[in-house]
Scaffold this active site. Structure first.
Site, PDB file in Angstrom:
ATOM      1  N   THR A 252     -48.048   4.283  14.292  1.00  0.00           N
ATOM      2  CA  THR A 252     -47.800   5.389  13.013  1.00  0.00           C
ATOM      3  C   THR A 252     -48.342   6.727  13.271  1.00  0.00           C
ATOM      4  OG1 THR A 252     -47.978   4.038  11.348  1.00  0.00           O
ATOM      5  CG2 THR A 252     -48.142   6.259  11.337  1.00  0.00           C
TER       6      THR A 252
ATOM      7  N   GLY B  29     -43.063   7.289  10.718  1.00  0.00           N
ATOM      8  CA  GLY B  29     -44.183   6.091   9.727  1.00  0.00           C
ATOM      9  C   GLY B  29     -43.185   4.780   9.761  1.00  0.00           C
TER      10      GLY B  29
ATOM     11  N   GLU C  35     -48.247  -1.784   7.184  1.00  0.00           N
ATOM     12  CA  GLU C  35     -47.493  -2.815   8.205  1.00  0.00           C
ATOM     13  C   GLU C  35     -45.999  -2.838   7.600  1.00  0.00           C
ATOM     14  OE1 GLU C  35     -49.365  -6.849   9.090  1.00  0.00           O
ATOM     15  OE2 GLU C  35     -51.558  -5.622   9.061  1.00  0.00           O
TER      16      GLU C  35
ATOM     17  N   GLU D 228     -39.092  -1.139   1.351  1.00  0.00           N
ATOM     18  CA  GLU D 228     -37.850  -0.652   1.266  1.00  0.00           C
ATOM     19  C   GLU D 228     -38.052  -1.403   3.205  1.00  0.00           C
ATOM     20  OE1 GLU D 228     -40.193   1.211   0.587  1.00  0.00           O
ATOM     21  OE2 GLU D 228     -40.049   1.872  -1.391  1.00  0.00           O
TER      22      GLU D 228
HETATM   23  C1  LIG Z   1     -54.702   2.520   4.484  1.00  0.00           C
HETATM   24  C2  LIG Z   1     -53.717   2.571   5.620  1.00  0.00           C
HETATM   25  C3  LIG Z   1     -53.876   1.540   6.572  1.00  0.00           C
HETATM   26  C4  LIG Z   1     -52.646   2.318   7.764  1.00  0.00           C
HETATM   27  N1  LIG Z   1     -53.224   1.003   8.943  1.00  0.00           N
HETATM   28  C5  LIG Z   1     -52.042   1.375  10.076  1.00  0.00           C
HETATM   29  C6  LIG Z   1     -52.561   0.886  11.504  1.00  0.00           C
HETATM   30  O1  LIG Z   1     -53.567   0.365  11.047  1.00  0.00           O
HETATM   31  N2  LIG Z   1     -51.448   1.428  12.759  1.00  0.00           N
HETATM   32  C7  LIG Z   1     -50.453   1.482  12.020  1.00  0.00           C
HETATM   33  O2  LIG Z   1     -49.981   1.645  13.322  1.00  0.00           O
HETATM   34  N3  LIG Z   1     -50.652   2.098  10.999  1.00  0.00           N
HETATM   35  C8  LIG Z   1     -51.270   2.219   9.558  1.00  0.00           C
HETATM   36  N4  LIG Z   1     -50.544   2.655   8.558  1.00  0.00           N
HETATM   37  C9  LIG Z   1     -49.428   3.557   8.196  1.00  0.00           C
HETATM   38  C10 LIG Z   1     -48.393   2.921   7.520  1.00  0.00           C
HETATM   39  O3  LIG Z   1     -47.897   1.337   7.904  1.00  0.00           O
HETATM   40  C11 LIG Z   1     -47.539   3.728   7.352  1.00  0.00           C
HETATM   41  O4  LIG Z   1     -47.813   4.058   6.135  1.00  0.00           O
HETATM   42  C12 LIG Z   1     -46.142   3.029   6.463  1.00  0.00           C
HETATM   43  O5  LIG Z   1     -45.176   2.683   7.516  1.00  0.00           O
HETATM   44  C13 LIG Z   1     -44.910   3.908   6.541  1.00  0.00           C
HETATM   45  O6  LIG Z   1     -44.677   5.076   7.082  1.00  0.00           O
HETATM   46  P1  LIG Z   1     -44.925   7.152   6.730  1.00  0.00           P
HETATM   47  O7  LIG Z   1     -46.057   7.076   5.990  1.00  0.00           O
HETATM   48  O8  LIG Z   1     -45.016   7.451   7.224  1.00  0.00           O
HETATM   49  O9  LIG Z   1     -43.736   6.874   5.167  1.00  0.00           O
HETATM   50  P2  LIG Z   1     -42.439   7.093   5.491  1.00  0.00           P
HETATM   51  O10 LIG Z   1     -41.637   6.456   6.036  1.00  0.00           O
HETATM   52  O11 LIG Z   1     -42.462   8.863   5.604  1.00  0.00           O
HETATM   53  O12 LIG Z   1     -41.946   6.805   4.293  1.00  0.00           O
HETATM   54  C14 LIG Z   1     -41.674   7.780   2.578  1.00  0.00           C
HETATM   55  C15 LIG Z   1     -40.279   6.903   2.266  1.00  0.00           C
HETATM   56  O13 LIG Z   1     -39.484   6.428   2.157  1.00  0.00           O
HETATM   57  C16 LIG Z   1     -39.098   5.303   2.278  1.00  0.00           C
HETATM   58  N5  LIG Z   1     -38.392   5.490   3.731  1.00  0.00           N
HETATM   59  C17 LIG Z   1     -38.505   5.694   4.344  1.00  0.00           C
HETATM   60  N6  LIG Z   1     -36.968   5.320   5.347  1.00  0.00           N
HETATM   61  C18 LIG Z   1     -36.255   3.954   4.978  1.00  0.00           C
HETATM   62  C19 LIG Z   1     -35.163   4.176   4.484  1.00  0.00           C
HETATM   63  N7  LIG Z   1     -34.623   3.712   6.263  1.00  0.00           N
HETATM   64  N8  LIG Z   1     -34.680   3.551   3.928  1.00  0.00           N
HETATM   65  C20 LIG Z   1     -34.842   3.294   2.314  1.00  0.00           C
HETATM   66  N9  LIG Z   1     -36.564   4.098   1.945  1.00  0.00           N
HETATM   67  C21 LIG Z   1     -36.583   4.729   3.465  1.00  0.00           C
HETATM   68  C22 LIG Z   1     -40.332   4.912   2.243  1.00  0.00           C
HETATM   69  O14 LIG Z   1     -40.102   2.849   2.407  1.00  0.00           O
HETATM   70  C23 LIG Z   1     -40.898   5.210   2.014  1.00  0.00           C
HETATM   71  O15 LIG Z   1     -41.294   4.986   0.609  1.00  0.00           O
HETATM   72  C24 LIG Z   1     -51.750   2.507   6.836  1.00  0.00           C
HETATM   73  C25 LIG Z   1     -51.515   3.546   6.159  1.00  0.00           C
HETATM   74  C26 LIG Z   1     -52.423   3.434   5.587  1.00  0.00           C
HETATM   75  C27 LIG Z   1     -52.354   4.431   3.809  1.00  0.00           C
END
Ligand SMILES: Cc1cc2nc3c(=O)[nH]c(=O)nc-3n(C[C@H](O)[C@H](O)[C@H](O)COP(=O)(O)OP(=O)(O)OC[C@H]3O[C@@H](n4cnc5c(N)ncnc54)[C@H](O)[C@@H]3O)c2cc1C
Length: 397
Positions: A128, A133, A378, A382
């Protein structure tokens, strides 16, 4: 796949031993860990010394050799006690060691996998970024060749174990124009490399024992031996780790919801209102029955998926046609249902506790805060639904 599934006597013995160990070594520290928001260094050290950081890794690479089923048994037991410890083990094992086990060369396995499986070195996984994301193929961290070496530059966020890790699996763009199809490479980056820095560590709603760190790669130089799975294969490496992670997340969720349901059952039998135990009331009984249904159904799903991964083995080159797609769909189904059902079960269990469930420091209150992230990390739910639907549209039901 056999239709019936039962644990072997060895697996049952492993579960009992793990349960006793976790009750003794982990349960007592969880309340204070959560309150202080501190990484549980000492209990984690004991888990590492016991071999619990290499459960699915073959013995020849320093692990316990218990496969994904053994690993899920352990995470279910750990999930009963604490989600932070489960996340630390999961980030290391599912996300850190899987890329090495499935895609590492013998030399990489000897150098990075063996000490990780023995619990001597802690791993993290970093996909990420601030701008990437759910759209995880759009990695901006750059990998630029310099002779036969590589220079990594960029900022990663939200890395579990990021503050404590000795080595991080970092996904970086070797060719941004190609995106996930050939443009991303996985690198093994030791955190004592020049230019590697831990930035901001997030304060969170739950998982207070885990670090969620920003990692800054300021022209970090690595050799060709750091390339994992081949140049341009990083997205495949990253997704393979997530398939394992999503099933193990299901196991940890199963433990968390079983513990919450157990607490609710006990509370309902012991708390009386209107002259009767709460468990005499149908409104409460129905909640308990719904919990039992979800727990039982999830138990089959998790262990079926784990057994399937064990049957497939860890050499992606040897998998039959369609096996990867099937495994990925199955992992997404487990992740989605486990996270949502655990949310429903823990919410209902909290409701049964009444006001007590809302009081800071009760296990059910902590479980409620810890559970929420399972619907997000992970891959959000969605995204799991997109993965499942895409596979349905291409391969059918
Ligand atoms: C406590 C914690 C631990 C984590 N650990 C790790 C780790 O070890 N390594 C790592 O790499 N990452 C890690 N992450 C990151 C995590 O995997 C991401 O936060 C997650 O994949 C979502 O990405 P984002 O936060 O950028 O949300 P976004 O991608 O910005 O999404 C925001 C919202 O929009 C929705 N959305 C996005 N695209 C679409 C679509 N095409 N259709 C419908 N809905 C959509 C999403 O489902 C979500 O509800 C961690 C996050 C947290 C909070």
């Amino acid at each position: 796949m056999p239709i019936e599934f039962s644990f072997t006597p060895d697996q049952e013995a492993f579960r009992q031993a793990a349960r006793a160990f976790l009750e003794r070594e982990v349960a007592p520290v969880v309340g204070e860990m959560d309150e202080r928001e501190e990484f549980p260094k000492e209990s984690i050290a004991r888990l590492r010394a016991e071999g619990y950081f290499g459960i699915p890794i073959p013995e020849k690479y320093g692990g316990l050799g218990l496969g994904k089923v053994g690993y899920c048994i352990f995470l279910e037991e750990l999930g009963r006690i604490d989600a932070s410890h489960g996340t630390i083990v999961g980030a290391h094992t599912s996300l850190g060691t899987t890329p090495l086990l499935y895609y590492g060369t013998e030399e990489q396995k000897r150098r990075w996998l063996v000490p990780a499986a023995r619990g001597e070195r802690l791993l993290a996984y970093s996909l990420t970024e601030p701008g990437s994301g759910s759209d995880s193929g759009s990695v901006h961290t750059r990998a630029t060749p310099k002779g036969d070496r590589w220079v990594l530059e960029g900022t990663k966020i939200y890395v579990s174990n990021g503050r404590e890790a000795d080595t991080v699996v970092v996904m970086a763009a070797n060719d941004p124009a190609k995106g996930p199809n050939g443009g991303v490479t996985a690198f093994l980056v030791d955190t004592d490399s020049a230019g590697f820095r831990v930035g901001r560590c997030e304060k969170k709603m739950g998982l207070h024992g885990t670090s969620t760190a920003e990692l800054i790669l300021d022209r970090v130089e690595v050799g060709p031996e750091a390339v994992l799975g081949g140049v341009g294969k990083g997205f495949l490496v990253a997704m393979t780790a997530l398939d394992v992670g999503r099933v193990s997340l299901g196991a940890a969720s199963l433990g968390g919801m079983a513990a919450a349901a157990g607490q609710a059952l006990e509370f309902a039998q012991n708390r009386s209102q209107f002259g009767h135990p709460l468990s005499d009331y149908e409104a409460i009984q129905f909640k308990l029955a719904d919990m039992a249904m979800k727990i039982q159904a999830l138990r089959y799903l998790v262990y079926h998926a784990a057994q399937h991964q064990d049957d497939l083995g860890t050499d992606p080159g040897a998998w039959p046609r369609g096996a990867r797609a099937e495994k990925t769909r199955e992992a997404s189904i487990v992740k989605c249902l486990a996270s949502e059902w655990s949310g429903e079960v823990i919410d209902a269990a909290l409701q049964i506790h009444g006001g007590l469930g809302y009081i800071r420091g009760t296990p059910i209150e902590r479980a409620y805060r810890d559970q929420r992230i399972t619907e997000i990390f992970e891959g959000t739910n969605e995204i799991q639904r997109l993965v499942i639907a895409r596979d349905l549209l291409s391969r059918g039901l």
